[in-house]
Design an enzyme around this catalytic site. Structure first.
Site, PDB file in Angstrom:
ATOM      1  CG  ASP A  58      15.706   9.791 -19.101  1.00 25.45           C
ATOM      2  OD1 ASP A  58      15.351   9.017 -18.175  1.00 25.45           O
ATOM      3  OD2 ASP A  58      16.866   9.804 -19.543  1.00 25.45           O
ATOM      4  CB  SER A 108      18.841   6.645 -19.373  1.00 27.36           C
ATOM      5  OG  SER A 108      17.828   7.098 -18.529  1.00 27.36           O
ATOM      6  CB  THR A 171      18.750   9.590 -23.749  1.00 29.47           C
ATOM      7  OG1 THR A 171      18.245   9.093 -22.509  1.00 29.47           O
ATOM      8  CG2 THR A 171      17.729   9.439 -24.846  1.00 29.47           C
ATOM      9  CD  GLU A 232      24.262  30.880 -19.612  1.00 36.08           C
ATOM     10  OE1 GLU A 232      24.496  29.932 -20.407  1.00 36.08           O
ATOM     11  OE2 GLU A 232      23.142  31.087 -19.121  1.00 36.08           O
ATOM     12  CG  PHE A 286      21.134  26.464 -25.266  1.00 28.33           C
ATOM     13  CD1 PHE A 286      21.229  27.721 -25.827  1.00 28.33           C
ATOM     14  CD2 PHE A 286      20.591  25.432 -26.025  1.00 28.33           C
ATOM     15  CE1 PHE A 286      20.773  27.971 -27.113  1.00 28.33           C
ATOM     16  CE2 PHE A 286      20.136  25.669 -27.310  1.00 28.33           C
ATOM     17  CZ  PHE A 286      20.229  26.938 -27.857  1.00 28.33           C
ATOM     18  CD  GLU A 287      22.490  26.580 -18.563  1.00 25.36           C
ATOM     19  OE1 GLU A 287      23.408  26.687 -17.716  1.00 25.36           O
ATOM     20  OE2 GLU A 287      21.684  27.495 -18.817  1.00 25.36           O
ATOM     21  CD  GLU A 328      17.107  12.427 -22.845  1.00 23.65           C
ATOM     22  OE1 GLU A 328      17.074  11.572 -21.941  1.00 23.65           O
ATOM     23  OE2 GLU A 328      18.115  13.113 -23.089  1.00 23.65           O
ATOM     24  CG  ASP A 333      15.709  10.011 -15.036  1.00 24.34           C
ATOM     25  OD1 ASP A 333      15.171   8.967 -14.641  1.00 24.34           O
ATOM     26  OD2 ASP A 333      16.908  10.283 -14.840  1.00 24.34           O
ATOM     27  CG  ASP A 374      14.531   6.347 -20.489  1.00 25.17           C
ATOM     28  OD1 ASP A 374      13.515   6.699 -19.854  1.00 25.17           O
ATOM     29  OD2 ASP A 374      15.637   6.904 -20.345  1.00 25.17           O
TER      30      ASP A 374
HETATM   31 ZN   LIG Z   1      17.321   8.255 -14.117  1.00 26.72          ZN
END
Ligand SMILES: [Zn+2]
Ligand SMILES: *[C@@H]1O[C@H](CO)[C@@H](O)[C@H](O)[C@H]1NC(C)=O
Length: 534
Positions: A58, A108, A171, A232, A286-287, A328, A333, A374
């Site tokens: 990206d 994007s 994306t 988490e 994961f987040e 991705e 980006d 992109d």
């Molecule tokens: Zn951007």
């Protein structure tokens, strides 16, 4: 003054040089002859692509690729410029025109709709044609367009998305959702008019549309009810669930896959324990939002993009019909938007590492691998730095304001600053620090995208279809053709007689080669004719 500085420049230049072998013209001649030999040995691979792996950087414009290449070499204690990245080894390269239907410089969402769904569209919209209007729910009805992820699934392949952003981000979202706004991550992000008109948020569409085998990235908070505490970061309110409808999409997903081996994980320990041989479905988030930058990743908690790519491929490749995987590198980006070039480049290096992992786990005979972007950014690489200079360093001579400047600069962004009519003095600033913000000409909170063409590098079956300069939406059509899925399935018939269309350039006496050359001549002549006639 200018000439004095130029003199100093050339004086310095005589005291710096590349390696001794580069002073020998034979070095460059034999290097080039080797390159020529491998180009001549290149075989057109017209197989049907059983698998497709699309690596999408990206914001990874060409200046980013060049700078990341130099950084990668310098991390390995080399000069840097001569480094060969994994993506550099791909035999076929083209340029994609990235403009959106309504904007010269795209985002994007519009671009992902082009290269995944095969249709150019408007800024901010995804999985819908340009007949839909940005942010207007009613306008998306009937204007949905499907992606190669769905075409692949419909053809019996396994499919997956791997990203370093939230999985609901533009994306990956364009591969499975249809949304008049890329910002409708959860139902809490929909304006009341869109809710009333019946539009569904992107997270909810992740479960509803295509049956995706592997989903890896961030984005837990869009999947869980408002106030739901994050495993988490249990005390952080901004990480809490956001959904107003009270749904827990993670639990719903697990229930939907009952009867299959479906695993949901949110940390690296659990992720590492997932056995790809026995796992049918994997959702790894994961987040709460986007994953962390590679340079700031907690290696004990989150895997790298190479590790997530490997897990995805190992799960997907069990399907004898093959697979489609979108990987991705989504935060190149975001590094650029913050004008933190170091961050952006390290993300690009991480993506290139993931490319190596992908190549290792697949075969060129049956897997089409693509690396592209992109859109670009306003990053420039300039200023006559000496060979081997740190790519994050400064020019050897000062600018007309008697101040140094960095090799990497942005056209616009947060790094613009004028104090007492002067740019900031960076003589004592460590510009190689990961948090350093490069200067820019125009002040903007967030640096913008760039509108120039992006490179596409291809390897494997039908990779030669990606040569030339084309509209970005062609990419989806060429990938689908290569794999014999989607709208145009003529390629399935073509490969019934592979001996007539494959040839080796090193064997000019081969009759198939002659036949092929003849066909090429006809194509070339008709192209010339059409230029003359029109
Ligand atoms: Zn951007
Ligand atoms: C990882 O997730 C599992 C399952 O929720 C949990 O039991 C474990 O404590 C987590 N590990 C860490 C290091 O947080």
């Amino acid at each position: 003054m200018f000439s004095v500085r130029v003199c100093i420049f050339y004086f310095l230049l005589t005291f710096t040089s590349g390696s001794v072998e580069e002073e020998d013209p034979e070095f460059w001649r034999s290097f080039a002859q080797n390159t020529l030999r491998s180009a001549l040995n290149r075989r057109i691979n017209s197989n049907v692509a059983k698998n497709i792996v699309l690596f999408l950087g990206d914001g990874m414009g060409v200046p980013t690729i060049t700078a990341a290449r130099i950084l990668k070499g310098q991390i390995q204690k080399r000069s840097g410029e001569e480094t060969i990245m994994n993506m550099d080894t791909f035999p076929h390269v083209g340029l994609a025109k990235v403009y959106a239907v309504d904007f010269q410089v795209p985002d994007s969402a519009a671009t992902a709709t082009a290269y995944l769904c095969g249709v150019k569209t408007n800024l901010n919209t995804l999985g819908v044609s340009a007949a839909a209007r940005n942010g207007v729910c009613r306008s998306q009805k009937g204007n949905e367009v499907t992606s190669i992820l769905k075409w692949a699934k419909d053809a019996g392949k396994s499919v997956g998305i791997v990203t370093t952003t939230r999985v609901q981000h533009a994306t990956p979202a364009a591969s499975y959702a249809h949304s008049a706004s890329r910002k409708w991550y959860s139902d809490a992000d929909l304006p009341p008019s869109a809710t009333e008109a019946g539009c569904l948020d992107i997270a909810a569409q992740l479960l509803r549309n295509t049956d995706i085998d592997v989903i890896i990235g961030g984005g837990r908070k869009y999947m869980t009810p408002r106030g739901f505490s994050d495993p988490e970061y249990p005390t952080d309110t901004s990480s809490q669930g956001q959904r107003k409808d009270g749904r827990n999409l993670i639990e719903e997903w697990i229930r939907m896959k009952e009867g299959k081996v479906a695993r949901y994980v949110w940390n690296k320990t659990e992720f590492d324990a997932v056995d790809p041989e026995t796992t049918d479905y994997l959702m790894a988030l994961f987040e709460p939002g986007d994953m962390r930058f590679e340079a700031e990743r907690d290696e004990g908690m989150d895997p790298s993009i190479s590790e997530t790519t490997e897990k995805a491929i190992r799960i997907l490749q069990k399907n004898p019909n093959g697979f489609f995987l979108l990987v991705e590198g989504g935060r190149i980006d975001q590094g650029h938007h913050a004008s933190r070039a170091s961050m952006a480049l390290q993300e690009a290096v991480a993506l290139d590492d993931a490319v190596a992992r992908g190549l290792k786990l697949t075969h060129e005979d049956e897997t089409l691998t693509i690396v592209t972007a992109d859109h670009s950014h306003t990053l420039s690489l300039s200023g006559y730095p000496f060979r081997g200079s740190s790519i994050l360093g400064k020019s050897p001579i000062f600018a007309d304001d008697f101040l140094p400047y960095t090799t990497l600069l942005y056209g616009n962004g947060p790094g613009h600053e004028i104090i007492n009519n002067k740019r900031p003095d960076i003589r004592k600033v460590d510009t190689t620090d990961k948090d350093y913000v490069q200067q820019s000409a125009v002040p903007l909170d967030s640096e913008t995208h760039g509108g120039e063409d992006v490179a596409l590098l291809a390897r494997g079956p039908m990779a030669h279809l990606f040569q030339g300069v084309y509209e970005q939406n062609y990419i989806a059509h060429a990938m689908a053709y290569a794999a014999c899925i989607g709208q145009n399935q003529q390629h399935c018939a073509v490969t019934a007689k592979p001996e007539e269309i494959t040839y080796t350039s090193t064997n000019p006496g081969n009759s198939a080669a002659v036949k092929h050359t003849g066909a090429l001549m006809v194509v070339a002549m008709s192209a010339v004719m059409s230029v003359i006639l029109h």
